[in-house]
Enzyme design. Structure first.
Site, PDB file in Angstrom:
ATOM      1  N   LEU A 176      56.385  90.429 -55.323  1.00 38.81           N
ATOM      2  CA  LEU A 176      57.470  91.051 -54.690  1.00 38.81           C
ATOM      3  C   LEU A 176      58.439  90.005 -54.955  1.00 38.81           C
ATOM      4  CD1 LEU A 176      56.673  90.063 -51.226  1.00 38.81           C
ATOM      5  CD2 LEU A 176      56.802  92.186 -52.383  1.00 38.81           C
ATOM      6  N   ASP A 231      70.744  78.700 -47.766  1.00 37.49           N
ATOM      7  CA  ASP A 231      70.938  79.595 -48.690  1.00 37.49           C
ATOM      8  C   ASP A 231      70.829  80.896 -47.848  1.00 37.49           C
ATOM      9  OD1 ASP A 231      71.270  80.105 -51.232  1.00 37.49           O
ATOM     10  OD2 ASP A 231      68.416  80.331 -51.607  1.00 37.49           O
TER      11      ASP A 231
END
Length: 725
Positions: A24, A140
């Site tokens: 992915l 993040d």
């Protein structure tokens, strides 16, 4: 924007119980794979880089932060469903969202209109609220960590991002985070809290509205310099959006709005028109070309799973038993993007690398050639196909000895609420949106009642009704015998605190900052008390309601409130170090409760004055239990404590192999509680000596319930256990 990449030489074909079928993506912490569970559900499996996994300090921090991340339960997050921090390699699995990364969508289709940006912001702010309430800071948040689905955005990587906190500087000197979206305090090495995620949210909204970050482009050094010393470029933003984003991008953390304040601002009107749709789950919240791309991604077929390679290092083959169809299969299933947790298969033992705590005595007695899985199921070589999906007896095992399993009930998804027992029925809420009623003697399903979203609270049962809160914002009253809805009551936000029933009134708190008193018979509001934070579960004793408050930052200071049960008038407020998210215990004129900063408090019920406080070594997120002159409380420091109820002095402590957030229950001179080390423990209430332990097939976060010689405990996606006392 192809969703999948083919596996390459060197990629794992099996991680834990998940068969790896595709790549992915990759990030600073490791590579992300598409995995398939034994039951056929897809998950995103994040495998930690070998050089990080070899760092013992990193593994300890990773295990701690994964445990915290698993407590995140928000509608717009892709939650952690499984993990093995001690594995080789270390990994965690999250809900797989077949969506489009925000960065890809903006790159392909350009900037978004203001209404769509506001809708996105509302979903992201709600996701951050859930993340912060679990004591996690993302650190993040950026366009690539936001996936767009038809029913709203999903914030990903809040587990693995946090895990790098204390390992922020790598061998190359880079920091955890992304230039242009990291806050000034991240870049300058100052303490980082929820306000850092608010800064990143502002940068994300500016990027979405303009197609560029608010601090321009260039090298990481140049971007970081501008973030710390220069003002953002917001001239392209519409005035209303500009004001909101500018407040998020304030240099000083204290000048930024809280996530809760942002949610209110995003819901305000501009130019007489709603700034956002009523919910982002409504059609039309995405710009039309983005919606088309999201639709095509959601129907893209994942690649078929290749057979896993044979492993000479394991004595158990991967499970191959078929999973029976869900009862009531006539109801339409939710589309994949809306699924919040991976649906696990039958009972599966944890990887051998995790068996560090006291094993159950039964584990050593299985016959040669019979796997632990077969021992647990009582099959002795038979297949699992003959077992009922809803509940079954464990064959070949007695139910008379303490700690013996009677039955295991498996629901349609993860059971992330504690159970309640009344009238020979066990009630438990599930992430599939159902409240289940299970026969306490047989483990067979009596009925199930569906809410419009995940069940957000543990149920309460009184006066022939079961009461439960949902992430859809409603408090439900359900006939305890038939499962038919009696009434539902709308609050302002998610109902996450467990309701309490006393004197014909249901008391329940909401993420909207209000405690509600609702008539148990009619569902009509009696009163509400507003205190501004997230409301903890209430205790009602002597005509007074006691409950705690939690900020979106769990570790921010909170309060315990005492409110008149009849009028809703405040009696007193006691300030605490850290949020109070658990049910207080009220005994003998004192109210006992824990806080996120590791304290157990004893406060006078009449005056609100502190009698004593006891310090553990980590967060106390469970409710205390008071019995026989002692107060029992668990802590994230892996221990169960027994504390003198009068003086606050420690009598004894009992250590487990991992974090403990399960509330202890005292019955017959024994304390019962679960641990993230997968064990349900029975400990002598007077001495702290272990009576017995039972190892489940998953981590235990929920509270046990004891009735009629049986202890019941929910175990996430494994199911609901019933054990003999």
């Amino acid at each position: 924007m192809e969703p999948f990449e083919a596996l390459e030489a060197g990629d794992p074909r099996q991680v834990g119980r998940y068969r790896i079928v595709a790549r992915l993506g990759a990030g600073g912490m490791g590579r992300v794979y598409l995995g398939r569970s034994p039951g056929g559900r897809f998950v995103a499996v994040k495998v930690v880089r070998p050089e990080l996994a070899e760092d013992g300090g990193f593994r300890r921090r990773f295990a701690r932060e994964v445990a915290a991340a698993r407590r995140v339960n928000g509608a717009f997050t892709a939650g952690v469903v499984d993990a093995d921090p001690d594995g080789s390699p270390a990994w965690l699995a999250t809900v797989y969202v077949p969506g489009v990364p925000l960065g890809d969508a903006v790159a392909a289709h350009g900037p978004w209109p203001q209404a769509a940006v506001f809708a996105l912001g509302a979903g992201l702010a709600e996701a951050l609220e859930a993340i912060h309430a679990a004591g996690v800071v993302h650190r993040d948040l950026k366009p690539s960590n936001i996936l767009l689905a038809a029913d709203g955005p999903r914030v990903i990587d809040f587990g693995i991002s946090v895990a790098g906190e204390a390992s922020a500087l790598t061998s190359t000197g880079t920091v955890v985070g992304t230039p242009g979206f990291m806050s000034p305090e991240q870049l300058t090495g100052k303490p980082v809290g929820p306000a850092s995620d608010v800064f990143a949210l502002g940068a994300v909204l500016a990027f979405t509205a303009t197609g560029a970050g608010p601090f321009g482009t260039g090298s990481a050094h140049a971007l970081s310099f501008r973030v710390v010393y220069e003002e953002p470029d917001l001239h392209q933003l519409p005035p209303v959006l500009r004001t909101l984003v500018a407040s998020c991008l304030a240099k000083e953390p204290g000048r930024r709005p809280t996530v809760t304040t942002l949610l209110h601002q995003l819901a305000d009107t501009s130019d007489g028109q709603p700034a956002v749709p009523r919910t982002v789950t409504e059609s039309g919240w995405l710009p039309e070309p983005v919606a088309a791309t999201v639709h095509s991604r959601s129907i893209a077929a994942p690649p078929p799973a290749a057979p896993p390679p044979a492993s000479p290092e394991t004595s158990e083959p991967p499970p191959t038993e078929p999973v029976p169809a869900e009862p009531g299969a006539g109801l339409p299933e939710r589309p994949a993007p809306a699924l919040s947790r991976e649906q696990r298969g039958f009972v599966l033992p944890p990887p051998a690398t995790r068996l560090k705590s006291r094993p159950s005595a039964n584990a050593a007695r299985r016959p040669p050639g019979i796997t632990r899985r077969q021992t647990l199921l009582g099959l002795g070589g038979a297949t699992a196909a003959g077992l009922g999906f809803v509940g079954w007896k464990i064959r070949g095992r007695g139910s008379s000895a303490p700690g013996e399993q009677r039955w295991l009930f498996r629901a349609g998804d993860s059971l992330d609420s504690s159970s309640a027992v009344a009238g020979g029925v066990v009630y438990v809420g599930c992430n599939d949106g159902y409240l289940y009623a299970v026969d306490a003697a047989t483990g067979e399903q009596r009925w199930k009642f569906r809410t419009r979203d995940r069940v957000g609270s543990s149920p309460a049962v009184a006066n022939g009704m079961a009461f439960v809160g949902s992430l859809d914002g409603y408090l439900y009253a359900v006939d305890a015998a038939t499962g038919e809805q009696r009434w539902k009551f709308r609050t302002g936000r998610i109902v996450s605190s467990s309701p309490t029933v006393a004197g014909g009134v249901v008391y329940a708190g909401s993420v909207d900052g209000d405690l509600y008193a609702v008539d148990a018979a009619t569902g009509k509001q009696r009163w509400k008390f507003t205190m501004g934070g997230i409301v903890g579960p209430p205790a009602v004793v002597g005509g007074v309601v006691y409950f705690g408050s939690v900020d979106s930052n769990l570790y921010a200071d909170g309060s315990l409130y005492a409110v008149d049960a009849a009028s809703g008038e405040r009696r007193w407020e006691f300030p605490t170090a850290g949020g109070v998210s658990s049910l207080p215990a009220v005994v003998g004129g004192l109210v006992y409760f824990g806080s996120a900063k590791g304290y157990l408090y004893a406060v006078d019920t009449a005056t609100g004055e502190q009698r004593w406080k006891f310090r553990t070594r980590d967060s106390v997120l469970s409710s205390p239990a008071a019995a026989g002159g002692l107060v029992y409380v668990t802590s994230y420091d892996h221990n169960l404590y027994a504390v003198d109820a009068g003086t606050g002095g420690q009598r004894w402590k009992f250590g487990t192999g991992d974090v403990v957030s399960s509330t202890p229950v005292v019955a017959g001179g024994v304390v019962y509680f679960g641990s993230v080390d997968s064990n349900l423990y029975a400990v002598d209430a007077a001495t702290g000596e272990q009576r017995w332990s039972f190892r489940t097939a998953g981590e235990l976060y929920e509270d046990p319930a004891v009735a009629d010689g049986v202890v019941y405990i929910a175990c996430g996606s494994v199911g609901l256990y019933a054990l003999t006392l």
